[in-house]
Design an enzyme around this catalytic site. Structure first.
Site, mmCIF file in Angstrom:
data_model
loop_
_atom_site.group_PDB
_atom_site.id
_atom_site.type_symbol
_atom_site.label_atom_id
_atom_site.label_comp_id
_atom_site.label_asym_id
_atom_site.label_seq_id
_atom_site.Cartn_x
_atom_site.Cartn_y
_atom_site.Cartn_z
ATOM 1 N N LYS A 62 0.820 -1.217 0.000
ATOM 2 C CA LYS A 62 0.000 0.000 0.000
ATOM 3 C C LYS A 62 0.852 1.265 0.000
ATOM 4 O O LYS A 62 0.444 2.300 -0.527
ATOM 5 C CB LYS A 62 -0.944 -0.006 1.205
ATOM 6 C CG LYS A 62 -1.972 -1.135 1.201
ATOM 7 C CD LYS A 62 -3.070 -0.928 0.177
ATOM 8 C CE LYS A 62 -4.121 -2.037 0.238
ATOM 9 N NZ LYS A 62 -5.100 -1.929 -0.852
ATOM 10 N N GLU A 100 -9.712 5.726 3.117
ATOM 11 C CA GLU A 100 -10.537 4.642 3.658
ATOM 12 C C GLU A 100 -9.599 3.477 3.901
ATOM 13 O O GLU A 100 -8.546 3.387 3.283
ATOM 14 C CB GLU A 100 -11.627 4.249 2.651
ATOM 15 C CG GLU A 100 -11.218 3.232 1.570
ATOM 16 C CD GLU A 100 -10.140 3.727 0.616
ATOM 17 O OE1 GLU A 100 -9.978 4.952 0.473
ATOM 18 O OE2 GLU A 100 -9.433 2.886 0.020
ATOM 19 N N SER A 139 1.717 -9.670 -0.715
ATOM 20 C CA SER A 139 1.391 -8.239 -0.674
ATOM 21 C C SER A 139 1.610 -7.593 0.689
ATOM 22 O O SER A 139 1.792 -6.386 0.780
ATOM 23 C CB SER A 139 -0.051 -8.029 -1.120
ATOM 24 O OG SER A 139 -0.933 -8.811 -0.341
#
Ligand SMILES: Cc1ncc(COP(=O)(O)O)c(C=O)c1O
Lengths: 284, 406
Positions: free
Chosen positions: B99, B121, B388
């Site tokens: 991210k 969010e 990830s």
């Protein structure tokens, strides 16, 4: 203009009055109650009815209208039933314009062409679709106009002069000026700024320019009505309905009466009359 | 059946309207439209600006810690007895997931646009943490919207965000997960559009976000591609990534899309099975619709009301998917398959035990798919799995599910 919206604004113009546009959520708190409220609205002076189509994810709505949508969905409301609501309303009222307001997905899911045919058949006059900006006009705006249903465009404080022509290009019915950057239920901003924005839009279009978001009282309706062609009241009406329900959403008082009381006051505000019917338009 | 026309390239961007085929677009309220158009302009300018590129490079190398390694998981490979499994170690990035790749890019855009406030969010909290991190570094106030269901199951990340100075707003609508957090973030954005930049955390939302997030995340695939070529002298046979909104997946996939010999698999959250509504496999079991600014595959009922879905993993618990994935699905270039909660939980434990790497529950879905297919492949074949994120955030939830005594 040969449709109900056009006719209604012509009449009001002749009377020198702004329009009172009242919003309610279709199916809130249930089908029969919302039909009863809808039928009572024109009798107490509402000029145009804005009928909310409930959606699971109403991203431009505040807590009050979100809750109304949830109540309606819980009660089994669907787009099909919202059209049915209008069909039943039309059996007693063939004059008052009905405009559907909501989000695109339920219409997309229903199928645009089938929806437009059914909406026309039900007696729908216009559409306000919050998440369809002019960039997406091929989706619904253009097919709707072709089917004879007005596509009412939202203009906002972020719509600057460069963008305004794009917003007005395919607009029909009336222009809905959103008084603030924000969601339904927020406080009304400075009326002077709103009046200036409305005047700016009126210079660029022949369509009536109405103002919504934030108008809750007769006084506010009065001030905004003087500065525009119409005033939209939503959250205050939905709140009045909610106040007649218990915490589980069951009707415990008279929602029709609650709405008609409020709308009667709002009408006085918009028509520039005091509560005894005297003209106060020059007094303020 | 009509033959599907094959495009010259699967790597083209969105078109002028922000569409990938019929998916994507800009389905937002008028209030946001001017901002969304401006963002697109600024993004195009930034892409061509060497100073922007240089600053991003600098952050990527020294702050995020790129390139992330491409690790040959020899123990897992031996355990499964088939294809060689490589892990793209996004878990080793600063803040512990992919991210951050997107957040360093978007914070530079926010700065460039003169915005003074950041909102985001989050589902798993990884994006919230990454957004709060760059906000702290660049001195922006930051509000993160997070559903209370997710705050409960990703507690460590809530604490991290608070320590980083973010204002974590609990969202209580719907099932109180990622979809509801995104609704609330959009409401904030509509209200504070003049000074606020919305850092969307996945390759979703209105155009240009899906394309912009993809571009920032494509560093994953670009690195993996050159790393495997250097290491093995050939491209992989299969690449696999988990799909929430789809950002880690499109980041890995995009540089490989025109390598026709590479099979690409996106893993959706199969939850408790695809029969009912307790899953988030929008491409396996949903149909096209419009939500959160774009048209894509959605879980919805007959009336077009969005369903809540379910996944054991907060980051995959979203009833939609980024529009480029929807397009890649229809074009047939990428296969999208479901992995169930229990399979992901198994893979989570397996990777932890045999490799000593605790994966995020999201990433465990991708691992589970490799576990399924590797044994039937040849020993000289290669799979790359996008790891990830790391699983620290999930340790408590998994311990609870397994009834571990601590
Ligand atoms: C570690 C990790 N992987 C995957 C995801 C899913 O998001 P996306 O599909 O955008 O990569 C998340 C989301 O929170 C995540 O934290």
């Amino acid at each position: 203009m040969n449709n109900r919206i056009g006719r209604r604004f012509e009449e009001l113009k002749a009377e020198g009055s702004a329009a009172l546009i009242t919003y309610l959520m279709g199916g809130d708190p249930d089908f029969d109650t919302s039909l009863a409220i809808m039928k009572a609205l024109p009798e107490c002076g509402s000029d145009v009815i804005e009928l909310g189509m409930p959606f699971s994810d109403p991203l431009a709505d505040g807590a009050v209208i979100q809750a109304a949508g949830q109540r309606a969905l819980k009660g089994g409301q669907t787009l099909k039933r919202t059209l049915q609501l209008t069909r039943e309303f039309r059996q007693v009222d063939d004059q008052t314009p009905v405009v559907l307001m909501g989000y695109f997905n339920p219409i997309y899911s229903y199928g645009v062409d089938r929806f437009l045919a059914d909406a026309r058949d039900a007696g729908i006059d216009g559409l306000i679709i919050v998440d369809l900006s002019p960039e997406m006009d091929q989706e619904l705006c253009i097919p709707a106009s072709r089917a004879g249903i007005d596509f009412i465009r939202l203009a906002t404080p972020t719509t600057d002069d460069a963008r305004l022509p794009k917003v007005l290009e395919n607009a029909s019915g009336f222009v809905y000026y959103v008084s603030m950057n924000g969601i339904t239920g927020n406080a009304l901003p400075n009326p002077v700024d709103i009046a200036a924005a409305v005047a700016r839009i009126q210079k660029s279009t022949l369509l009536p320019v109405c103002v919504g978001f934030g108008v809750k009282t007769a006084e506010q309706a009065h001030v905004i009505g003087r500065a525009s062609d119409g005033v939209v009241v939503g959250t205050a009406i939905v709140s009045a309905i909610a106040d007649t329900l218990d915490s589980t959403g069951r009707v415990v008082a008279d929602p029709v009466k609650a709405v008609t009381n409020l709308v009667t006051e709002l009408v006085c505000g918009v028509r520039q009359l005091d509560r005894r019917g005297r003209d106060v338009s020059t007094a303020i | 059946m009509t033959a599907r026309p094959v495009p010259n390239s699967f790597r083209t961007g969105a078109d002028e309207q922000g569409m990938f085929g019929k998916y994507g677009g800009r389905f937002v309220p008028e209030t946001l439209m001017p901002l969304v158009l401006n963002l697109e302009r600024q993004w195009r300018e930034a892409k061509g600006d060497p100073a922007f590129e240089a600053e991003l490079q600098q952050l990527s190398t020294f702050y995020v810690g790129r390139p992330s390694t491409l690790y040959f998981a020899d123990s897992l490979t031996r355990h499964l007895g088939g294809a060689k499994i490589y892990l793209k170690r996004e878990d080793l990035n600063h803040t512990g997931s992919h991210k951050i790749n997107n957040c360093v890019g978007q914070i530079l855009l926010a700065k460039r646009m003169g915005k003074t406030r950041i909102i985001a969010e989050t589902g798993a909290g990884q994006h919230g943490v990454a957004a709060a991190t760059v906000a702290a570094k660049f001195g922006f106030p930051c509000v993160v919207y997070m559903g209370i269901t997710d705050m409960e199951r990703q507690k460590p990340n809530v604490a991290r965000m608070k320590l980083l100075g973010a204002d974590v707003q609990a969202v209580r609508s719907g099932r109180s997960t990622l979809k509801d957090a995104m609704n609330e973030a959009l409401r904030d954005w509509v209200t504070n559009v003049h000074d606020t930049y919305y850092v969307i955390g996945s390759a979703a939302g209105p155009h240009p976000y899906p394309e912009l997030v993809r571009d920032f995340q494509s560093v994953i695939g670009a690195e993996a591609r050159s790393q495997i070529l250097e290491r093995e002298g050939c491209l992989p046979d299969v690449i696999i990534a988990a799909i929430g909104g789809g950002s880690n997946a499109i980041g890995l996939f995009h540089p490989f899309l025109d390598d026709v010999g590479v099979r690409i698999i996106g893993v959706e959250a199969g939850g408790r099975g695809l029969k009912g509504v307790e899953h988030c496999a929008s491409m396996s079991a949903g149909r096209p619709g419009v939500l959160h600014g774009n048209r894509t595959y959605l879980l919805q009922d007959d009336d077009g009301q969005i369903l809540e879905g379910h996944s054991i993993s907060a980051g995959l618990d979203y009833p939609g998917v980024g529009p480029e994935h929807a397009w890649l699905r229809d074009s047939g270039r990428v296969d999208y398959v479901p992995v169930f909660d229990d399979e992901a939980l198994e893979a989570f434990q397996l990777l932890t035990r045999v490799e000593g790497i605790i994966p995020a529950l999201e990433s465990a879905h991708a691992i589970a798919q490799a576990v399924k297919i590797a044994p039937s492949m040849d020993a000289n074949q290669i799979i790359i799995v996008n790891l990830s994120g790391r699983g620290d955030k999930d340790v408590q939830s998994v311990a609870d599910i397994l009834n571990m005594e601590i």
